[in-house]
Design a protein around this motif. Structure first.
Motif, PDB file in Angstrom:
ATOM      1  N   THR A 148       0.828  -1.210   0.000  1.00 36.12           N
ATOM      2  CA  THR A 148       0.000   0.000   0.000  1.00 36.12           C
ATOM      3  C   THR A 148       0.860   1.257   0.000  1.00 36.12           C
ATOM      4  OG1 THR A 148      -1.712  -1.178   1.237  1.00 36.12           O
ATOM      5  CG2 THR A 148      -1.834   1.215   1.218  1.00 36.12           C
ATOM      6  N   LEU A 149       1.905   1.261   0.811  1.00 34.03           N
ATOM      7  CA  LEU A 149       2.784   2.421   0.918  1.00 34.03           C
ATOM      8  C   LEU A 149       3.511   2.700  -0.392  1.00 34.03           C
ATOM      9  CD1 LEU A 149       4.318   4.606   2.517  1.00 34.03           C
ATOM     10  CD2 LEU A 149       5.916   2.811   3.242  1.00 34.03           C
ATOM     11  N   PHE A 150       4.126   1.672  -0.987  1.00 36.26           N
ATOM     12  CA  PHE A 150       4.905   1.873  -2.210  1.00 36.26           C
ATOM     13  C   PHE A 150       4.007   2.157  -3.410  1.00 36.26           C
ATOM     14  CE2 PHE A 150       8.329   0.449   0.347  1.00 36.26           C
ATOM     15  CZ  PHE A 150       9.492   0.907  -0.256  1.00 36.26           C
ATOM     16  N   ALA A 151       2.815   1.582  -3.428  1.00 37.95           N
ATOM     17  CA  ALA A 151       1.883   1.902  -4.509  1.00 37.95           C
ATOM     18  C   ALA A 151       1.542   3.387  -4.476  1.00 37.95           C
ATOM     19  CB  ALA A 151       0.620   1.056  -4.382  1.00 37.95           C
ATOM     20  N   GLN A 153       3.356   5.852  -3.136  1.00 41.35           N
ATOM     21  CA  GLN A 153       4.507   6.703  -3.395  1.00 41.35           C
ATOM     22  C   GLN A 153       5.042   6.584  -4.817  1.00 41.35           C
ATOM     23  OE1 GLN A 153       3.878   8.666  -0.699  1.00 41.35           O
ATOM     24  NE2 GLN A 153       6.058   9.084  -0.882  1.00 41.35           N
ATOM     25  N   LEU A 154       4.933   5.424  -5.426  1.00 39.59           N
ATOM     26  CA  LEU A 154       5.446   5.224  -6.778  1.00 39.59           C
ATOM     27  C   LEU A 154       4.396   5.471  -7.857  1.00 39.59           C
ATOM     28  CD1 LEU A 154       7.614   2.011  -6.275  1.00 39.59           C
ATOM     29  CD2 LEU A 154       8.367   4.390  -6.264  1.00 39.59           C
ATOM     30  N   GLY A 155       3.135   5.608  -7.452  1.00 36.95           N
ATOM     31  CA  GLY A 155       2.082   5.864  -8.425  1.00 36.95           C
ATOM     32  C   GLY A 155       1.731   4.657  -9.262  1.00 36.95           C
ATOM     33  N   ILE A 156       1.805   3.457  -8.655  1.00 39.48           N
ATOM     34  CA  ILE A 156       1.452   2.225  -9.352  1.00 39.48           C
ATOM     35  C   ILE A 156       0.469   1.444  -8.483  1.00 39.48           C
ATOM     36  CG2 ILE A 156       3.610   2.092 -10.653  1.00 39.48           C
ATOM     37  CD1 ILE A 156       4.696   0.192  -8.596  1.00 39.48           C
ATOM     38  N   SER A 157       0.006   0.299  -8.976  1.00 43.78           N
ATOM     39  CA  SER A 157      -0.967  -0.481  -8.225  1.00 43.78           C
ATOM     40  C   SER A 157      -0.269  -1.389  -7.214  1.00 43.78           C
ATOM     41  CB  SER A 157      -1.812  -1.327  -9.175  1.00 43.78           C
ATOM     42  OG  SER A 157      -1.026  -2.353  -9.750  1.00 43.78           O
ATOM     43  N   ARG A 158      -1.042  -1.902  -6.266  1.00 45.07           N
ATOM     44  CA  ARG A 158      -0.497  -2.818  -5.268  1.00 45.07           C
ATOM     45  C   ARG A 158      -0.032  -4.116  -5.918  1.00 45.07           C
ATOM     46  NH1 ARG A 158      -4.983  -3.245  -0.709  1.00 45.07           N
ATOM     47  NH2 ARG A 158      -3.623  -4.998  -0.143  1.00 45.07           N
ATOM     48  N   SER A 159      -0.753  -4.571  -6.930  1.00 41.47           N
ATOM     49  CA  SER A 159      -0.347  -5.810  -7.608  1.00 41.47           C
ATOM     50  C   SER A 159       0.987  -5.613  -8.326  1.00 41.47           C
ATOM     51  CB  SER A 159      -1.421  -6.256  -8.601  1.00 41.47           C
ATOM     52  OG  SER A 159      -1.629  -5.270  -9.598  1.00 41.47           O
ATOM     53  N   GLN A 160       1.225  -4.421  -8.866  1.00 42.40           N
ATOM     54  CA  GLN A 160       2.508  -4.136  -9.498  1.00 42.40           C
ATOM     55  C   GLN A 160       3.634  -4.088  -8.472  1.00 42.40           C
ATOM     56  OE1 GLN A 160       1.470  -0.521 -11.489  1.00 42.40           O
ATOM     57  NE2 GLN A 160       0.465  -1.551 -13.191  1.00 42.40           N
ATOM     58  N   LYS A 162       3.674  -5.814  -5.744  1.00 43.49           N
ATOM     59  CA  LYS A 162       3.903  -7.217  -5.396  1.00 43.49           C
ATOM     60  C   LYS A 162       4.814  -7.882  -6.417  1.00 43.49           C
ATOM     61  CE  LYS A 162       1.485 -11.528  -4.293  1.00 43.49           C
ATOM     62  NZ  LYS A 162       0.153 -12.186  -4.124  1.00 43.49           N
ATOM     63  N   ARG A 163       4.583  -7.590  -7.712  1.00 42.45           N
ATOM     64  CA  ARG A 163       5.423  -8.178  -8.744  1.00 42.45           C
ATOM     65  C   ARG A 163       6.855  -7.659  -8.648  1.00 42.45           C
ATOM     66  NH1 ARG A 163       3.975  -7.844 -15.106  1.00 42.45           N
ATOM     67  NH2 ARG A 163       4.665  -5.688 -14.851  1.00 42.45           N
ATOM     68  N   LEU A 164       7.003  -6.378  -8.374  1.00 42.01           N
ATOM     69  CA  LEU A 164       8.341  -5.795  -8.244  1.00 42.01           C
ATOM     70  C   LEU A 164       9.090  -6.392  -7.055  1.00 42.01           C
ATOM     71  CD1 LEU A 164       7.507  -2.053  -8.995  1.00 42.01           C
ATOM     72  CD2 LEU A 164       8.847  -3.603 -10.429  1.00 42.01           C
ATOM     73  N   CYS A 165       8.376  -6.650  -5.967  1.00 41.84           N
ATOM     74  CA  CYS A 165       9.002  -7.297  -4.815  1.00 41.84           C
ATOM     75  C   CYS A 165       9.446  -8.715  -5.181  1.00 41.84           C
ATOM     76  CB  CYS A 165       8.045  -7.331  -3.623  1.00 41.84           C
ATOM     77  SG  CYS A 165       7.765  -5.716  -2.833  1.00 41.84           S
ATOM     78  N   GLY A 166       8.597  -9.410  -5.940  1.00 45.14           N
ATOM     79  CA  GLY A 166       8.955 -10.758  -6.370  1.00 45.14           C
ATOM     80  C   GLY A 166      10.173 -10.772  -7.266  1.00 45.14           C
ATOM     81  N   GLN A 199       6.010   7.571 -12.156  1.00 44.70           N
ATOM     82  CA  GLN A 199       6.161   7.073 -13.511  1.00 44.70           C
ATOM     83  C   GLN A 199       5.269   5.876 -13.784  1.00 44.70           C
ATOM     84  OE1 GLN A 199      10.287   6.386 -14.335  1.00 44.70           O
ATOM     85  NE2 GLN A 199      10.654   8.511 -14.874  1.00 44.70           N
ATOM     86  N   GLY A 200       4.841   5.191 -12.711  1.00 45.77           N
ATOM     87  CA  GLY A 200       3.861   4.131 -12.827  1.00 45.77           C
ATOM     88  C   GLY A 200       4.276   2.966 -13.694  1.00 45.77           C
ATOM     89  N   GLN A 201       3.301   2.402 -14.408  1.00 44.77           N
ATOM     90  CA  GLN A 201       3.503   1.176 -15.171  1.00 44.77           C
ATOM     91  C   GLN A 201       4.578   1.321 -16.229  1.00 44.77           C
ATOM     92  OE1 GLN A 201       2.260  -1.811 -14.799  1.00 44.77           O
ATOM     93  NE2 GLN A 201       3.217  -2.674 -16.630  1.00 44.77           N
ATOM     94  N   GLU A 202       4.650   2.459 -16.867  1.00 47.19           N
ATOM     95  CA  GLU A 202       5.627   2.650 -17.940  1.00 47.19           C
ATOM     96  C   GLU A 202       7.037   2.491 -17.398  1.00 47.19           C
ATOM     97  OE1 GLU A 202       7.059   6.071 -21.139  1.00 47.19           O
ATOM     98  OE2 GLU A 202       5.271   6.370 -19.899  1.00 47.19           O
TER      99      GLU A 202
END
Length: 214
Positions: A148-151, A153-160, A162-166, A199-202
């Motif tokens: 929730t925090l990184f979504a 601050q980074l302007g992306i979704s929680r699922s994204q 999660k993928r970045l952490c993985g 910058q989000g998903q891009e």
């Protein structure tokens, strides 16, 4: 090449915790709110300091102990003056301290689950090229989830997130960060430099082909 500077995310609840206790006037358990005022009492050569709470229904007061039977030499003069001046920032600090609540055996609850994040630069340079470093500072009784925090601050979704952490593009110094874990005060994280805030998903897709290791 300019070296990146570590950032600190200062996380504060949007509202101060309330204390849940039985109000003698209302005859039931009610919410007591932080009044922002201190009571300082001299007992011989010793001092007592309380933070005053008031029933949000009838206004009955309850004093939460900050210092009890403490010598004046144990208090910093600046803090002592702040008690006398009813400094609101100090009242918020003590009124958001789990340790103070525990010492008073006070049952507390957050009036809301919202929080704000202030990102500030520190004097500390990042230690690894290609990675930004983030230090967590929790300013109260709040422990947000990492995703929730990184979504936010980074302007992306929680699922994204999660993928970045993985993929360990958001990681702890020791290794993989768990997306569903609660962040802790003083915790550090590494984030790929290309994942700039907003910058989000891009940005995530551009960075996914350039992971590298620490």
């Amino acid at each position: 090449m300019k070296q990146n500077i570590r950032k600190k995310w200062i996380i504060m609840p949007e509202s101060l915790p309330v204390v849940l206790r039985r109000c003698p006037k209302c005859g039931k358990k009610t919410e007591f709110g932080n009044s922002g005022k201190f009571r300082v009492n001299a007992n011989g050569r010793l001092l007592d300091v309380w933070l005053i709470y008031r029933c949000m229904t009838c206004g009955t007061s309850w004093n939460m102990t900050i210092y009890e039977r403490v010598g004046p030499d144990r208090l910093k003069q600046e803090e002592y003056r702040s008690f006398l001046d009813n400094d609101m920032h100090l009242a918020a600090e003590y009124g958001s301290s789990p340790a103070i609540f525990a010492r008073n055996r006070a049952e507390w609850a957050l009036a809301s689950s919202g929080y704000t994040v202030q990102a500030v630069d520190t004097p500390v340079p990042c230690r690894h090229e290609g990675w930004d470093e983030i230090e967590i500072k929790l300013g109260g009784c709040i422990t947000p989830r990492l995703d929730t925090l990184f979504a936010k601050q980074l302007g992306i979704s929680r699922s994204q997130v999660k993928r970045l952490c993985g993929q360990e593009m958001i990681r702890c110094p020791q290794g993989k960060a768990e997306a569903n874990a609660r962040v802790r005060d003083g915790q550090e994280f590494y984030v790929r430099t290309s994942l700039e805030i907003g910058q989000g998903q891009e940005a995530m897709e551009r960075a996914s082909g350039d992971m590298g290791c620490i």
